[in-house]
Design a protein around this motif. Structure first.
Motif, short mmCIF file in Angstrom:
data_model
loop_
_atom_site.label_atom_id
_atom_site.label_comp_id
_atom_site.label_asym_id
_atom_site.label_seq_id
_atom_site.Cartn_x
_atom_site.Cartn_y
_atom_site.Cartn_z
N GLY A 97 0.80 -1.22 0.00
CA GLY A 97 0.00 0.00 0.00
C GLY A 97 0.83 1.27 0.00
N LYS A 98 2.07 1.18 -0.49
CA LYS A 98 2.96 2.35 -0.47
C LYS A 98 2.91 3.17 -1.77
N VAL A 99 2.29 2.61 -2.82
CA VAL A 99 2.35 3.24 -4.14
C VAL A 99 0.96 3.65 -4.61
N LYS A 100 0.88 4.78 -5.27
CA LYS A 100 -0.38 5.32 -5.77
C LYS A 100 -0.77 4.62 -7.09
N ASP A 101 -2.00 4.15 -7.18
CA ASP A 101 -2.54 3.61 -8.43
C ASP A 101 -2.78 4.78 -9.39
N ILE A 102 -2.07 4.77 -10.53
CA ILE A 102 -2.20 5.91 -11.46
C ILE A 102 -2.97 5.53 -12.73
N GLY A 121 4.43 -4.05 -19.08
CA GLY A 121 4.51 -5.32 -18.35
C GLY A 121 5.06 -5.20 -16.94
N PRO A 122 6.23 -4.60 -16.74
CA PRO A 122 6.85 -4.58 -15.40
C PRO A 122 6.15 -3.68 -14.39
N ILE A 123 5.20 -2.82 -14.85
CA ILE A 123 4.57 -1.91 -13.88
C ILE A 123 3.04 -2.07 -13.86
N LYS A 127 -3.99 -5.73 -12.93
CA LYS A 127 -4.61 -5.00 -14.05
C LYS A 127 -4.63 -3.49 -13.82
N LYS A 128 -3.79 -3.00 -12.94
CA LYS A 128 -3.67 -1.56 -12.70
C LYS A 128 -2.26 -1.09 -13.04
N ILE A 129 -2.14 0.17 -13.41
CA ILE A 129 -0.83 0.74 -13.77
C ILE A 129 -0.31 1.54 -12.58
#
Length: 419
Positions: A97-102, A121-123, A127-129
């Motif tokens: 939960g440390k990263v913002k779903d953009i 692919g790597p990010i 199914k979210k970026i």
């Protein structure tokens, strides 16, 4: 912990005294003078359009960054924007939960369509970026000194047997065949990853890592260790290579001076060499893909790396996520794309043309690759990535047998995944 002293440029001084109250802290790992200034200029364009903001730009050395980010994430002191390679370690932060779903930002005005499909692919997770592709394609290739090859009438090899013959010829002439700075372990891993890919095909690593019928103790992994140690015993690498530091350019210095002939390294080598030694870049540098191995299952066009070498993510605790995302857009807008190509990168953006033949040549190889295996230390969870790098460095040091190394990695993976 890295201690750094920052000197403000004139533009930064202007912004720092503008009365801006909103702040974005931005960590990246482009530390050469040209690249560092390029990123600062791109940030300055954002600041010009957003005079109520201040951006603290923090360039860090590669390995210092990894340590610093881990500590910062653990203590909720993370920067607002940080560089990532995607894959396993990054997804650990996503799961925590440390990263913002953009995803919403990327879909706005179809911004996502700006980038080549392979870059996501790597990010992409669940199914979210989770990050923006920014830095250029990063694949590992064998760089060589054209002058040395010409002097000793050496032809670019397409098979591993031809490659071994070149090593023997260079040894007989007193030239270090392959420069390597393996203090930080990942440069040496490039050799092991390529051996496995060419011996076992693109599925060998994925099947072992995903526990889908593969094992790190399978034949390609043992054979990879044997081939790696064969190079060491031949004297293919410089003395003390396990203690040389890539970040400070110790391997590249051997290439520039003509003491060494080749280096297996990522395409980020292009802007770095261009900045460090433009004459060498223009007159002496060329590259070839890792040669095929007789009897191996790997496709001749397969590569190790990624379509975008660095991505930028926004942390969940960022107070201004939309503006932070907008700042990242300035790093890869049309002006930034021109600057990055001039810098020596191949941006992950559709429809580009290159005037630099070196970049066009890399682009052509990346474009026809049937598979690009993500760096193992980015694919594996951090704990396993560290174990793997330690094992491979031991292989280079001849302190573990290839069979024992393969079994040790398999046990570590079994213990981690409980299967």
């Amino acid at each position: 912990m890295l201690s750094m002293v920052f000197v403000l440029s004139q533009s930064e001084k202007a912004f720092s005294s503008s009365g801006a109250t909103k702040k974005i802290v931005f960590w990246h790992i482009t530390t050469d003078a040209v690249g560092k200034q390029m990123i600062q200029n791109q940030v300055n364009r954002f600041l010009k359009a957003h005079p109520d903001f201040k951006v603290e730009v923090v360039p860090l050395q590669n390995d210092s960054f990894k340590t610093k980010l881990k500590i910062a994430m653990g203590s909720n002191q993370a920067p607002d924007v940080f560089v990532t390679w995607g894959g396993g370690p990054f997804f650990e932060y996503v799961r925590a939960g440390k990263v913002k779903d953009i995803t919403t930002y990327m879909n706005e005005k179809n911004y996502k369509s700006r980038f080549v499909d392979a870059a996501f692919g790597p990010i992409t997770y669940n199914k979210k970026i989770w990050a923006v592709p920014v830095e250029g394609a990063g694949v590992a290739l064998i760089w060589y000194n054209k002058e040395i090859f010409k002097k000793y009438n050496l032809k670019v090899p397409t098979t591993y047997d031809e490659f071994l013959n070149i090593i023997k010829k260079l040894k007989s002439k007193g030239i270090i065949p392959i420069t390597l700075a393996n203090k930080t372990k990942w440069p040496g891993c490039f050799w092991y990853w390529h051996f496995v890919d060419k011996l076992g095909g693109s599925s060998a690593f994925v099947n072992a890592a995903e526990r889908t019928g593969g094992s790190f103790a399978d034949t390609p992994f043992v054979k990879a260790g044997e081939m790696l140690q064969e190079l060491v015993k031949m004297g293919a690498f410089p003395k003390g290579f396990n203690g040389l530091d890539w970040d400070t350019g110790q391997s590249r210095m051997l290439l520039y001076s003509g003491k060494a002939a080749m280096e297996l390294m990522g395409t980020w080598q292009i802007p770095i060499i261009k900045a460090e030694n433009k004459k060498f870049y223009q007159n002496n540098l060329d590259f070839f893909p890792f040669p095929t191995i007789k009897g191996g299952k790997g496709d001749p066009t397969s590569l190790v790396g990624m379509a975008s070498s660095n991505y930028y993510a926004v942390t969940k605790n960022c107070k201004y996520p939309k503006e932070a995302f907008n700042m990242i857009q300035y790093l890869i807008d049309d002006q930034a794309v021109k600057e990055r190509i001039n810098y020596g990168q191949i941006p992950p953006v559709k429809g580009l043309k290159f005037t630099d033949p070196m970049l066009q040549k890399v682009y052509n190889i990346v474009a026809k690759a049937k598979s690009i295996q993500l760096w193992w230390d980015q694919y594996l969870p951090p704990q396993l990535a560290e174990t793997h790098k330690d094992i491979v460095q031991s292989l280079f040091g001849l302190t573990i047998t290839p069979k024992a190394a393969a079994e040790k990695m398999e046990k570590a993976v079994k213990d981690y995944f409980k299967k």
